[in-house]
Design a protein around this motif. Structure first.
Motif, PDB file in Angstrom:
ATOM      1  N   ARG A  39       0.828  -1.210   0.000  1.00 50.65           N
ATOM      2  CA  ARG A  39       0.000   0.000   0.000  1.00 50.65           C
ATOM      3  C   ARG A  39       0.865   1.264   0.000  1.00 50.65           C
ATOM      4  N   ALA A  43       0.804   4.142  -2.837  1.00 45.13           N
ATOM      5  CA  ALA A  43       0.524   5.553  -2.526  1.00 45.13           C
ATOM      6  C   ALA A  43       1.604   6.475  -3.078  1.00 45.13           C
ATOM      7  N   PRO A  47      -0.364   9.109  -6.264  1.00 45.55           N
ATOM      8  CA  PRO A  47      -0.917   9.882  -5.128  1.00 45.55           C
ATOM      9  C   PRO A  47      -2.363  10.316  -5.366  1.00 45.55           C
TER      10      PRO A  47
END
Length: 279
Positions: A39, A43, A47
């Motif tokens: 994860r 990210a 974004p």
């Protein structure tokens, strides 16, 4: 019924690791760590949150939207571009202050009527019969007058108040007024009379000496021209800096002469000339 294990599988089963609660917990933590690392990598690579791209929209549509928002408020031309010109009230009212409460939408204002008595009103209060405070703005209020909305702006007819300078302490000798003529003492005294009959007490202000309080025989003080409440602030034209300034200056007139002092009397510096006749 018993489960029979083939002799051929027994060596294989003996080499398998035995499972326990601790080993299962370790495997679960390793799997959770692997998911969190995945994860984090996702990210950083993309974004975009769960609600979409966080960055503001760009393009002609966004520019038009910002222009529409900016045109809704202009503190310098508050009547331009609005729904219509506001009606300034003709009532004899003066607005002296406002307090905008954006949380509740109410607010308050200080308004004076024809009697010039300033009163605080909240939104919804009756200012006069048939006149209700409807809303409060940053520099004006809206009142409901006989069913019609009227605007009352802050009173700016008078000149800005001038701040009065601070009144200096009496110790500030240079700012006190002094008459031009020097007053002579009513009678001459000898140097010994001055030493024996006159004592001075320092007056302190702001951690420093600002004057000498004369004490002694009332008749001698009167002969020197001193009055009750006088403070000696100058000796020979200079501000006093030590309790011995007066006696030191008088000692230089052992053969006679005039000793110039300045006394603080109310809001003035009064010059006095003490006549010394000798020893």
């Amino acid at each position: 019924m018993r489960l029979a294990i083939s002799p051929r599988l027994s060596p294989v089963l003996r080499h398998l690791p035995s499972s326990s609660l601790l080993s299962l917990t370790e495997l679960a933590l390793l799997a959770l760590l692997a998911v969190q690392c995945g994860r984090l990598f996702w990210a950083l690579a993309t974004p975009i949150g769960p609600l979409g791209d966080w960055r503001p929209a760009a393009g002609p549509a966004a520019e038009r939207g910002r222009a529409v928002l900016a045109s809704g408020f202009d503190p310098f031309f508050r009547l331009a571009g609005g729904a219509g010109a506001s009606v300034v009230t003709s009532l004899q009212l003066k607005l002296f202050g406002v307090r905008v409460d954006e949380a509740t939408g109410r607010g308050a204002a200080i308004i004076a009527g024809p009697d010039n008595v300033q009163t605080s009103y909240s939104v919804g209060d009756a200012i006069q019969p048939g006149v209700i405070l409807k809303s409060v703005g940053y520099d004006s209020v809206t009142i409901a007058h006989d069913g019609r909305d009227e605007t009352l702006y802050l009173d700016q007819s008078g000149a800005a108040p001038v701040v009065a300078p601070a009144v200096p302490a009496p110790a500030s000798i240079a700012l006190l007024s002094a008459p031009a003529a020097e007053t002579s003492a009513p009678g001459a005294v000898t140097l010994s009379q001055l030493r024996m009959g006159l004592t001075v007490t320092p007056r302190q202000a702001g951690g420093r000496m600002t004057g000498l309080v004369p004490r002694g025989d009332p008749s001698l003080l009167a002969r020197l021209g001193l009055q009750p409440g006088d403070i000696i602030v100058q000796v020979s034209g200079r501000p006093v800096g030590s309790p011995d300034d007066l006696q030191r200056a008088a000692a230089g007139l052992a053969n006679g002469g005039n000793l110039s002092i300045g006394v603080e009397r109310g809001a003035q510096i009064v010059p006095l000339a003490i006549s010394i006749s000798g020893q």
